[in-house]
Design an enzyme around this catalytic site. Sequence first.
Site, PDB file in Angstrom:
ATOM      1  N   SER A   1      -8.481   2.324  -2.854  1.00 14.84           N
ATOM      2  CA  SER A   1      -9.061   1.885  -1.697  1.00 14.84           C
ATOM      3  C   SER A   1      -8.458   2.308  -0.492  1.00 14.84           C
ATOM      4  O   SER A   1      -9.089   2.331   0.651  1.00 14.84           O
ATOM      5  CB  SER A   1      -8.940   0.483  -1.855  1.00 14.84           C
TER       6      SER A   1
ATOM      7  N   HIS B   1      -4.471   0.796   2.707  1.00 16.86           N
ATOM      8  CA  HIS B   1      -5.758   0.425   3.603  1.00 16.86           C
ATOM      9  C   HIS B   1      -5.657   0.988   4.902  1.00 16.86           C
ATOM     10  O   HIS B   1      -6.542   1.524   5.305  1.00 16.86           O
ATOM     11  CB  HIS B   1      -6.122  -1.057   3.536  1.00 16.86           C
TER      12      HIS B   1
END
Length: 385
Positions: free
Chosen positions: A192, A244
């Site tokens: 991610s 992230h």
Amino acid sequence: MAEGPPKDIQIRVNSRRGSNVVHPVEVETTPVSLSLGPIVYREIKHFKKWFPWLIPLFVIANVVLFIITMYVNDCPENSDSCVADFLGRFSFQPMKENPLLGPSSHTLQKMGALDVNKVVHGDQGWRLITCNWLHAGVFHILANMLSLLVIGIRLEQEFGFVKVGLLYLVSGFGGSLLSALFIQSNISVGASGALFGLLGGMLSELITNWTIYASKLAAFITLVVIIVINLAVGILPHVDNFAHIGGFLSGFLLGFVFLIRPQFGWVRQRYAPPGHTSGSVKHKFKMYQCILWVISLILLIVGLTLGLILLLRGVDANDHCSWCHYLSCVPTSRWSCKTEPAYCLSNQIGNQLNITCSNNNRTSTYLIPDASSSRIQGLCTQLCS
């Protein structure tokens, strides 16, 4: 004593996003009528659609690596109980140990999960890259791969496999780097960080190509809302929000470099039919695009270089930012952000294995002859959970 304490897994999860959030306005190849000839059509190849093959290949690579990880994990051999026993050595660790239906933290560490101690003191810098291709469980890989298909295919169609591939890889590295600077007690896996890099690239692409978009404000607000929501998910425990953020910042800067489009006047002039005259446009890119290109490239190179130097010197970024840990987890009455690696003392006497969890002082005895270190670590994780 067990050879190496198992560590909690910091996963990188991002929710599924809507497809085709923003679309650049396509250059229309309008017919031009010439007085001495028929209507002429010219294709503007700069905006051609690419066939997406790299992103599906990335998805296949992630899935194959997850299958290999489960094969190496071999739950029946290293644990007393497994989920989905009918899968044999591909069965999952107990839900109490890994609720995402996946391998043990010891297996992920063996396969290349991000472990700061091994990166800094074990000369294993490759973990900053390999961790982006590993996942903690079925739910984890499903969420990330669906998102990758939705976001990545659209970008690859617009900009090609080279730019999107580099955007994905560099963003993943940037996410791992920031994660390693702030989360140093647990291992981290997941794609991610790279996915947030694609989102960051979409945002910078919208900004740098602002003049060619229809419904600019609506597209900008939609994309920002999606990014904010996904970053907000990162404040939950066991989710690596630093990966992230690092991936997003890397992708955002790289988007100004890779995802830049020439101004329309230059394109029309270059592909104008013979005999057709239009206003002269000397420069391929606008001034603000060039300025953003230079600034972003400098910031990206300096940021990644400085971060890597600090990491290899063993710097813990939390020592210089007392509040930054809230960016990854905000404690509430419903959950705690404290995650301690499981430490155990083990003693093998004949066929009897005694294990004591140092975290909660629980003790358990198992009838296992000559237990391997991986078996001991798996039992330790279950005992300390």
